[in-house]
Enzyme design. Sequence first.
Site, PDB file in Angstrom:
ATOM      1  N   SER A 147       0.767  -1.349   0.075  1.00 19.02           N
ATOM      2  CA  SER A 147       0.059  -0.199   0.017  1.00 19.02           C
ATOM      3  C   SER A 147       0.963   1.335   0.191  1.00 19.02           C
ATOM      4  O   SER A 147       0.389   2.248  -0.206  1.00 19.02           O
ATOM      5  CB  SER A 147      -0.982  -0.062   1.125  1.00 19.02           C
ATOM      6  OG  SER A 147      -0.300  -0.116   2.309  1.00 19.02           O
ATOM      7  N   ASP A 392      -1.620   5.831  12.394  1.00 20.43           N
ATOM      8  CA  ASP A 392      -1.086   5.420  10.914  1.00 20.43           C
ATOM      9  C   ASP A 392       0.415   6.182  10.656  1.00 20.43           C
ATOM     10  O   ASP A 392       0.530   7.597  10.536  1.00 20.43           O
ATOM     11  CB  ASP A 392      -1.797   5.745   9.688  1.00 20.43           C
ATOM     12  CG  ASP A 392      -1.158   5.003   8.622  1.00 20.43           C
ATOM     13  OD1 ASP A 392      -0.019   4.654   8.594  1.00 20.43           O
ATOM     14  OD2 ASP A 392      -1.743   5.151   7.408  1.00 20.43           O
ATOM     15  N   HIS A 395       2.164   4.822   6.398  1.00 19.14           N
ATOM     16  CA  HIS A 395       1.809   5.621   5.029  1.00 19.14           C
ATOM     17  C   HIS A 395       2.009   7.084   5.234  1.00 19.14           C
ATOM     18  O   HIS A 395       2.418   7.623   6.228  1.00 19.14           O
ATOM     19  CB  HIS A 395       0.245   5.365   4.877  1.00 19.14           C
ATOM     20  CG  HIS A 395      -0.051   3.809   4.599  1.00 19.14           C
ATOM     21  ND1 HIS A 395      -0.744   3.108   5.597  1.00 19.14           N
ATOM     22  CD2 HIS A 395       0.065   3.083   3.408  1.00 19.14           C
ATOM     23  CE1 HIS A 395      -0.711   1.932   5.195  1.00 19.14           C
ATOM     24  NE2 HIS A 395      -0.435   1.947   3.863  1.00 19.14           N
TER      25      HIS A 395
END
Length: 426
Positions: A147, A392, A395
């Site tokens: 991702s 997170d 990312h």
Amino acid sequence: MELPFGKYSNSPQRTPRIFLLLVLAVVVLGLIPLYHPFNLYPADLVTQNPSEISPIYHDEEQKIKIKEPETCDIFTGEWVWNPDSPYYTNMTCYAIHEHQNCMKYGRPDSDYLKWRWKPNGCELPIFNPFQFLDLVRNKSLALVGDSVGRNQMQSLICLLARVEYPVDISDNPDQAFKKYKYTTYNFTLATYWSPFLVSTKEADADGPSHTGVYNLLLNEADEKWTTEIEGYDYVILNAGHWFARISVYFENNQRVGCRYCGIPDVSELPLTYAYQRAFRTALKAINNLENFKGVAILRTFAPSHFEGGEWNKGGNCARTRPYRSNETTLEGQTLEQYRIQVEEFKIAEEEGKMKGKKFRLMDTTQAMLLRPDGHPSKYGHWPNANVVLYNDCVHWCLPGPIDSWADFLFHMFKMEGTRSLEEKLQ
């Protein structure tokens, strides 16, 4: 869009009409990006509640200035202040994944948007979307991996949106396998989901850590990408964070060990065991693709920045400025993963030379190590959202530090064009 200007004339009577048509053309072309039909794209890519409009992009000609062309390393340097950035926002780009849409979800600071990468000993030009699309005219680029690779693709789409929006030409309904075309330039951009790069079977969707248990066939490259990339001009490989998940390792159909699997009489092996073998297998697969004539780019590991705990134990990334290069260092598991990637790249590169294959290293690790401020943290969803809540720190916000990867790619593609020209002249 074409406007019927007709034949050019210097007649005084035609001057006002030509002037009005020119004004109309400027207005129409300026409005096209604002009125693009977003409904042509998947609903999960459409951004809601956009923020402020991004500043005007400076698209003047820029040339890299390298003091020592043979020794200047564009991947070693510092982050320096850039008041002109960002070059897009969630108002001007539809492709921002919800979980990286930090503007939408109320991140209060904005200084993390105001930095660019400055290599030691040379100047790295800011990404120019017009020149980039000229470089990749009639070419294709595939991103293979996890991702964070998708994060990179969406960053690139956002940066290119000032020139053109791509058309979705995906032949796979799975959102993890997307293919886009920039029709004016005949440029194809695709992503192939393969977080381990090797063949994988999900043994348990939940598992002890509630992130699944995976059987990894370490000597078999994942056919989901190896059977698709032969026709691409550029392929970027990336993988990293998924190797921290609970996995059972197989080689030649024999179980050789695992990571945190808890299976009796199965040897516990470190993450790096699987990581090294997976990259060796993936790079060897490219070398064995007889019809692949493109450039294979290994994009190195982008470190996470959890502080105060692990990802599922309250760890967070709340810093608001980059590190200087003397304020932190690559160490521990992250250092080992980086070392493995570089070693396996060198092995594949040497083997590839004998087979006419081209391998390049896109070394983003040092630059991203210095950006603990660039992650979504808790700003990838609303505070009361009905989702599994964790910060997170893997990312990257869009816009954000990951946009600098386009600067690297822009430079690498220009250098590739120079190499190609030199080869033809020899």
